[in-house]
Scaffold this active site. Structure first.
Site, short mmCIF file in Angstrom:
data_model
loop_
_atom_site.label_atom_id
_atom_site.label_comp_id
_atom_site.label_asym_id
_atom_site.label_seq_id
_atom_site.Cartn_x
_atom_site.Cartn_y
_atom_site.Cartn_z
N SER A 95 -7.06 51.07 2.20
CA SER A 95 -7.47 52.54 1.77
C SER A 95 -7.03 53.63 3.36
O SER A 95 -7.31 52.72 4.40
CB SER A 95 -8.86 53.00 1.53
OG SER A 95 -9.35 53.99 1.50
N TYR A 154 -17.92 51.18 3.78
CA TYR A 154 -16.49 50.99 3.05
C TYR A 154 -15.26 51.19 4.05
O TYR A 154 -14.52 50.41 4.09
CB TYR A 154 -16.66 52.10 1.95
CG TYR A 154 -15.45 52.21 1.36
CD1 TYR A 154 -14.97 51.29 0.42
CD2 TYR A 154 -14.41 53.34 1.41
CE1 TYR A 154 -13.82 51.22 -0.33
CE2 TYR A 154 -13.31 53.41 0.86
CZ TYR A 154 -13.04 52.21 0.01
OH TYR A 154 -11.78 52.59 -0.74
N1 LIG Z 1 -9.79 55.49 -6.26
C1 LIG Z 1 -9.60 55.60 -4.94
O1 LIG Z 1 -9.65 56.85 -4.58
C2 LIG Z 1 -9.20 54.61 -4.01
C3 LIG Z 1 -8.83 55.28 -2.60
C4 LIG Z 1 -8.43 54.09 -1.66
C5 LIG Z 1 -8.48 52.76 -1.85
N2 LIG Z 1 -8.97 52.29 -3.35
C6 LIG Z 1 -8.97 50.87 -3.34
O2 LIG Z 1 -8.73 50.46 -4.56
C7 LIG Z 1 -9.20 49.40 -5.25
C8 LIG Z 1 -9.20 49.63 -6.53
O3 LIG Z 1 -10.07 50.74 -6.72
P1 LIG Z 1 -10.08 51.71 -8.21
O4 LIG Z 1 -9.79 53.17 -7.51
O5 LIG Z 1 -9.16 51.04 -9.05
O6 LIG Z 1 -11.53 51.52 -8.56
P2 LIG Z 1 -12.08 51.36 -10.02
O7 LIG Z 1 -11.42 52.03 -10.80
O8 LIG Z 1 -13.59 51.50 -9.66
O9 LIG Z 1 -11.90 49.82 -10.23
C9 LIG Z 1 -12.53 48.85 -9.40
C10 LIG Z 1 -12.03 47.49 -10.04
O10 LIG Z 1 -12.89 46.59 -9.12
C11 LIG Z 1 -13.76 45.66 -9.90
N3 LIG Z 1 -14.79 45.21 -9.14
C12 LIG Z 1 -15.71 46.10 -8.63
N4 LIG Z 1 -16.87 45.22 -8.26
C13 LIG Z 1 -16.52 43.73 -8.80
C14 LIG Z 1 -17.28 42.69 -8.46
N5 LIG Z 1 -18.59 42.47 -7.96
N6 LIG Z 1 -16.70 41.50 -8.91
C15 LIG Z 1 -15.44 41.66 -9.58
N7 LIG Z 1 -14.69 42.91 -9.90
C16 LIG Z 1 -15.07 43.96 -9.45
C17 LIG Z 1 -13.91 46.53 -11.31
O11 LIG Z 1 -14.11 45.65 -12.20
P3 LIG Z 1 -15.55 45.67 -13.13
O12 LIG Z 1 -16.49 46.74 -12.58
O13 LIG Z 1 -15.35 45.39 -14.31
O14 LIG Z 1 -15.95 43.94 -12.39
C18 LIG Z 1 -12.81 47.29 -11.29
O15 LIG Z 1 -11.70 46.57 -12.16
C19 LIG Z 1 -10.40 49.20 -4.37
O16 LIG Z 1 -10.33 48.16 -3.50
C20 LIG Z 1 -10.59 50.80 -3.68
O17 LIG Z 1 -11.51 50.36 -2.44
C21 LIG Z 1 -9.37 53.22 -4.25
#
Ligand SMILES: NC(=O)c1ccc[n+]([C@@H]2O[C@H](COP(=O)([O-])OP(=O)(O)OC[C@H]3O[C@@H](n4cnc5c(N)ncnc54)[C@H](OP(=O)(O)O)[C@@H]3O)[C@@H](O)[C@H]2O)c1
Length: 403
Positions: free
Chosen positions: A283, A296
């Protein structure tokens, strides 16, 4: 240094590398000297064969500076637009050479002859650039041919993980889908199987448990995983003393410990096969201190440094490593992190960028605006100032009771 240079110049013909060296000399040495050092009275700048002098020359040097900087970046990163825009620019020089010689020596045999002689090398360069598409990244082998039949995508039940799985399946890669919500994983699996005719395996797992990543590695031990996408992750925003200790440690386990365990378990097979890829969802939060989102931000800095180190360590063994660094992306992330919803990029765009830059560079920030926000201030301003500004931005994004 030697390995860095080899990596920098790899897979490009000599003439394109020479163009990159020349462009970077112009961007970093000649143009700054020309613009800021050279006396105004001595300055001259030529565009389309027309000479500008004095302050006009200074002004007209700015687009030149921009063009050479863009060319350096574009050639280094193999951006497809270099072929078109580079060809336009060298065509302009070619025309300029012809016009310049004719206007200097008159529309005579000598003027036309000298004009053609000096225009010819640039005309050839124009043709070569226009024909150089194969050296720029748009045309690349599909993921399955590059890395193998199977990928493991963590966090595949939502957001970026779903898009990673779709992008891989589109290129013929079968996917192991892991996260906690099994029903969501099954929906994604059905979609991939029906739409892209690939195989899938659903592994419901909680990666916040220390044994979660080990269980997942065991669940795909019989498969040759060629692509590992360490994507599962979560944020948790608010004043530090108001945050629950257990959720903070869960965050560290999901964002940092699990990627280390999975990479450690799967990379050996990739090394044996001489090919593979490891992608981390980092990120831009990992590029700077982020008060009110400190754990984070630290976890994403961990991911970035880990990935960038692996990029160098594993390169010679045929394994590509990339940390994708998105800014705000519209997924469930904000809700889970306790942020007030705000708009951002789509998950599809962000993942598409990762797919095209994998193998080309160790880290990629999604979007030029995020790049300017995350990279430039950290290199120019004191870190404490950046932390204060970041705190004020995050403050607006979290509920009042958590500030
Ligand atoms: N969206 C943003 O603005 C953003 C920006 C920068 C970086 N990121 C990074 O991108 C990545 C994906 O995030 P996203 O934006 O796609 O968020 P998201 O829509 O909340 O998806 C997060 C995913 O991680 C899984 N997860 C969370 N806790 C977990 C656990 N304890 N065990 C197994 N799986 C788990 C969730 O699945 P379950 O809930 O089904 O377990 C979900 O599939 C993350 O690493 C995040 O830090 C996101």
């Amino acid at each position: 240094m030697r390995d860095w240079l080899r990596d920098l110049f790899r897979d490009r013909p000599v003439w394109i590398n020479a163009l990159m060296i020349f462009s970077s000399y112009m961007a970093f040495i000649y143009m700054p000297w020309d613009i800021f050092w050279k006396p105004v009275a001595e300055d001259q700048e030529v565009w389309f064969g027309v000479m500008f002098t004095g302050w006009w020359a200074k002004l007209m040097a700015l687009p030149h500076w921009f063009i050479y900087a863009a060319a350096t970046h574009g050639i280094r990163r193999r951006r497809p637009w270099v072929c078109t825009w580079g060809a336009f620019y060298t065509a302009q020089i070619s025309i300029g050479m012809l016009v310049w010689n004719i206007s200097t020596f008159g529309f005579s045999l000598l003027g036309v002859f000298l004009g053609l002689i000096s225009a010819a090398p640039f005309a050839l360069l124009t043709l070569a650039l226009a024909d150089a598409r194969e050296h720029f990244s748009e045309i690349r082998k599909p993921m399955r041919a590059r890395y193998g039949e199977w990928a493991l995508v963590t966090g595949a039940s939502a957001g970026l993980g779903v898009e990673f799985a779709r992008a891989l399946a589109r290129e013929g890669v079968s996917c192991v889908l892991a996260a906690r919500r099994e029903d969501r994983l099954r929906e994604v699996a059905d979609e991939l199987e029906q739409r892209h005719r690939v195989e899938t395996r659903v592994v419901p797992v909680d990666l916040s448990k220390p044994e979660g990543a080990e269980e997942l590695a065991r669940a795909c031990a019989d498969l040759e995983i060629g692509v590992l996408v360490n994507n599962a992750g979560l944020g948790y925003a608010g004043r530090f003393e108001k945050l629950e200790t257990e959720r903070l440690t869960d965050l560290i386990t999901v964002n940092c410990t699990s990627p280390v365990i999975l990479t450690s378990r799967l990379v050996g097979g990739m090394i044996e096969r001489g090919r593979g890829a490891v992608i981390f969802s980092g990120s831009i939060a990992g590029r700077q201190p982020l008060p009110l989102h400190g754990v984070y931000s630290a976890s994403k800095a961990f991911d970035r440094l880990f990935a960038e180190s692996l990029y160098v360590e594993l390169r010679e063994q045929g394994i590509d490593v990339l940390v994708l660094e998105p800014g705000t992306t519209e997924t469930e992330f904000q809700e889970v992190a306790g942020e007030i919803p705000h708009s951002g990029d789509t998950a599809e765009t962000v993942v598409a960028l990762a797919m095209t830059t994998l193998g080309e560079q160790p880290a990629v920030v999604s979007g030029w605006w995020n790049w300017i926000r995350a990279i430039v201030p950290a290199r120019v301003f004191p870190r404490s100032l950046i932390a204060y500004v970041a705190r004020d931005v995050i403050k607006e994004r979290i509920p009042i009771e958590m500030r």
